[in-house]
Design an enzyme around this catalytic site. Structure first.
Site, mmCIF file in Angstrom:
data_model
loop_
_atom_site.group_PDB
_atom_site.id
_atom_site.type_symbol
_atom_site.label_atom_id
_atom_site.label_comp_id
_atom_site.label_asym_id
_atom_site.label_seq_id
_atom_site.Cartn_x
_atom_site.Cartn_y
_atom_site.Cartn_z
ATOM 1 N N ASP A 187 -73.023 -1.075 75.188
ATOM 2 C CA ASP A 187 -72.581 -0.025 76.307
ATOM 3 C C ASP A 187 -73.184 0.810 76.646
ATOM 4 O O ASP A 187 -74.360 0.460 77.043
ATOM 5 C CB ASP A 187 -72.636 1.547 75.117
ATOM 6 C CG ASP A 187 -71.880 2.286 75.325
ATOM 7 O OD1 ASP A 187 -72.177 2.476 77.041
ATOM 8 O OD2 ASP A 187 -71.355 3.522 74.428
ATOM 9 N N HIS A 188 -72.368 0.211 78.579
ATOM 10 C CA HIS A 188 -72.604 -0.700 79.584
ATOM 11 C C HIS A 188 -74.131 0.982 79.786
ATOM 12 O O HIS A 188 -74.184 0.644 80.882
ATOM 13 C CB HIS A 188 -72.012 -0.694 79.962
ATOM 14 C CG HIS A 188 -71.021 -0.205 81.248
ATOM 15 N ND1 HIS A 188 -69.611 0.049 80.472
ATOM 16 C CD2 HIS A 188 -70.813 0.522 82.475
ATOM 17 C CE1 HIS A 188 -68.714 0.699 81.337
ATOM 18 N NE2 HIS A 188 -69.728 0.952 81.848
ATOM 19 N N HIS A 250 -69.006 5.837 75.602
ATOM 20 C CA HIS A 250 -70.009 6.039 76.423
ATOM 21 C C HIS A 250 -70.125 7.646 76.090
ATOM 22 O O HIS A 250 -71.468 7.992 76.464
ATOM 23 C CB HIS A 250 -69.055 5.609 77.403
ATOM 24 C CG HIS A 250 -68.673 4.802 77.899
ATOM 25 N ND1 HIS A 250 -68.958 3.360 77.336
ATOM 26 C CD2 HIS A 250 -67.313 3.728 78.672
ATOM 27 C CE1 HIS A 250 -69.022 2.156 77.509
ATOM 28 N NE2 HIS A 250 -68.057 2.455 78.773
HETATM 29 C C1 BG6 Z 1 -65.334 1.425 80.598
HETATM 30 C C2 BG6 Z 1 -63.678 1.094 79.614
HETATM 31 O O1 BG6 Z 1 -66.092 0.437 79.445
HETATM 32 O O2 BG6 Z 1 -66.315 1.682 81.368
HETATM 33 C C3 BG6 Z 1 -63.357 1.684 81.695
HETATM 34 O O3 BG6 Z 1 -63.763 0.069 79.691
HETATM 35 C C4 BG6 Z 1 -63.329 2.373 81.705
HETATM 36 O O4 BG6 Z 1 -61.902 1.405 80.715
HETATM 37 C C5 BG6 Z 1 -64.776 2.637 82.678
HETATM 38 O O5 BG6 Z 1 -62.920 2.478 83.552
HETATM 39 C C6 BG6 Z 1 -66.416 3.174 83.299
HETATM 40 O O6 BG6 Z 1 -67.002 2.268 83.728
HETATM 41 P P1 BG6 Z 1 -68.050 3.249 84.700
HETATM 42 O O7 BG6 Z 1 -68.915 2.144 84.333
HETATM 43 O O8 BG6 Z 1 -67.086 3.176 85.723
HETATM 44 O O9 BG6 Z 1 -67.948 5.003 84.710
#
Ligand code: BG6
Length: 500
Positions: A187-188, A250
């Site tokens: 989960d980045h 997230h």
């Molecule tokens: C991803 C989703 O996991 O996270 C995307 O699949 C989303 O739809 C993105 O835009 C948002 O990540 P960040 O790091 O740009 O907030």
């Protein structure tokens, strides 16, 4: 490149999905940044696997453009030469070809000898979810994981399953092939600087922890607004929607970091034990609460940064009658001792009017407030954690406005991390790759966390099975459907849109 003494970082990074967007825009630039920072060992190499035919030379040329565009460091020739010679492209059909895995293993073995990577392999599955299990099965059948030499770990992108049932099946099947400790589910958001900072802010200050409960906190708000739409991911998004694309992972992960109990130590299992308790305590939705406490939406056409954009239903590979949600706002509760009764408001949307991810902790008003008429303008104390794009946090308090009258004003004790470090925080993927090499799984989701988050999502999804929405219901470039404002205002509260 500095010599890194950590032998665990001697390793080979093997990416399935080498020609995909994630690899080109995030993974390869992230590895380049790690090298730039001297975080990688001399004994490091990258093998990218894809189904398209091309040579390593062609692949390297392509990567040059991506690293130039997406790395947070400028390209410098010496470093680039050292980096690029370590990247290899292997073309084979990883979805079926058993011989391909045998050839790959031979190739990885040769690379292992040449770069002294000690059998350590970090496999990264940057592919569509339907291929996760097959790839792991092939790795196992060809003795490419669980080897007696070195370590082999598998990083798995989201989504892990598409609902509770499929996630359970996937987990059951892969855990028969490799042990849990070798699985790194991504989960980045957990790799983001300010999400990590939550631990320091909460547990490193005597100020907040005594107040961190239902006696003092009035409500918690988590907002994740994006300017972008679904881009070229229409086919994926049609099945995911905002519920599975953002909330299941997230947003709930951010909530666990805010709401978990202090772990006994910072060991990955101790942290994840506490996070899972939060997810277990989330109140599931019922038919009645769904109607009252959730507002959904889908964007129509509109204007963003003076550019006209199409509505969701006009995006590529999206049905013209699609009912997929691109926005959600909800109220929920964590039914545990610490947070019982504190409303948690969460909202997220695509094609909103701003890009911003923030967490707001609103503290209760002073009980004695009515005794001092001068204090009628007093504001709530807020702790605002700015996750992105700006990083930092501020604490809003009340103070006397200078002058001959006794007037109260709100002031912010502001820490702008982006200003202090000039936006120099590592990208989430840099941190995740490094921590996976270091075998720190605290930044990755354990299976039970996923299981409980899918349960919560299921309680929402079930309620919508036969629902047909009147979409689109918000214009691109706006703050979303008006119902989201009503959702919180009917409780006598407001969303804090807190641009400082
Ligand atoms: C991803 C989703 O996991 O996270 C995307 O699949 C989303 O739809 C993105 O835009 C948002 O990540 P960040 O790091 O740009 O907030």
């Amino acid at each position: 490149m500095e010599k890194n003494m950590d032998i665990e970082l001697s390793s080979m990074f093997v990416i399935f999905g080498g020609t995909g967007d994630l690899t080109k825009r995030k993974l390869i630039p992230a590895v380049f940044s790690l090298m730039h920072e001297g975080k990688l060992s001399e004994n490091f190499t990258i093998v990218c696997i894809g189904r398209r035919e091309k040579t390593s030379e062609q692949y390297r040329e392509e990567m040059h453009e991506y690293v130039k565009e997406f790395s947070r460091f400028p390209l410098n020739n010496k470093l680039w030469d050292n980096f690029i010679k370590r990247i290899f492209y292997k073309n084979f059909d990883f979805t079926s070809n058993n011989q391909g895995y045998k050839d790959l293993d031979l190739f990885l073995g040769e690379m292992d000898n040449e770069y002294s990577t000690r059998g350590n392999r970090l496999y990264y599955l940057a592919v569509a979810p339907e291929f996760f299990e097959g790839i792991i099965r092939n790795l196992k059948n060809n003795n490419m994981v669980c080897k007696s030499i070195g370590w082999q770990r598998v990083m798995i992108e989201k989504p892990f399953g598409s609902n509770l049932k499929t996630a359970r099946i996937l987990n059951k099947n892969i855990s028969k092939l490799i042990p849990e400790e070798d699985i790194f589910r991504i989960d980045h958001y957990l790799g983001k600087e300010m999400i990590q900072n939550i631990l320091a802010i909460r547990f490193g200050n005597s100020l907040f922890e005594p107040l961190w409960n239902s006696n003092y906190i009035d409500n918690i708000q988590i907002t994740s607004n994006e300017l972008i739409g679904v881009e070229n991911r229409g086919a994926y998004y049609e099945n995911a929607g905002i519920l599975k694309d953002m909330l299941q992972n997230h947003l709930l992960q951010m909530l666990t970091m805010i709401a978990m109990e202090p772990p006994v130590d910072f060991d990955p299992e101790s942290i994840r034990d506490e996070k899972v308790k939060v997810l277990r305590s989330l109140r599931p939705f019922t038919t009645a609460s769904l109607k009252k406490d959730i507002v959904r939406g889908q964007y129509g056409s509109g204007t963003i940064n003076e550019v006209k954009v199409v509505g969701y239903r006009q995006e590529e590979r999206v049905s013209r009658e699609s009912n997929t949600d691109t926005f959600i706002a909800l109220k929920t509760y964590i039914d545990n001792f610490r947070f019982g009764g504190v409303p948690i408001y969460i909202r997220a949307g695509k094609r909103m009017d701003t890009k911003s991810t923030e967490i707001v902790i609103q503290f209760k008003k002073l009980a004695g407030i009515n005794y001092y008429k001068e204090f009628d303008q007093i504001g709530s104390n807020l702790l605002v954690l700015k996750i992105q794009p700006e990083e930092g946090f501020y604490f809003q308090i009340n103070a006397k406005k200078p002058g001959n009258d006794f007037k109260i004003e709100k002031v912010e004790l502001d820490y702008c991390q982006s200003c202090k470090y000039l936006n120099d925080s590592p990208e989430a993927y840099e941190r995740l790759l490094l921590e996976a090499m270091r075998n720190n799984s605290s930044l990755f989701t354990r299976w039970d966390e996923l299981e409980y988050s899918w349960k919560f999502i299921e309680s929402i999804e079930k309620g919508y099975e036969n629902d047909v929405s009147d979409y689109p219901n918000y214009e691109a470039g706006t703050p979303g459907p008006t119902g989201a404002v009503d959702l919180i205002e009917k409780d006598g509260r407001q969303w804090w849109n807190t641009e400082l």
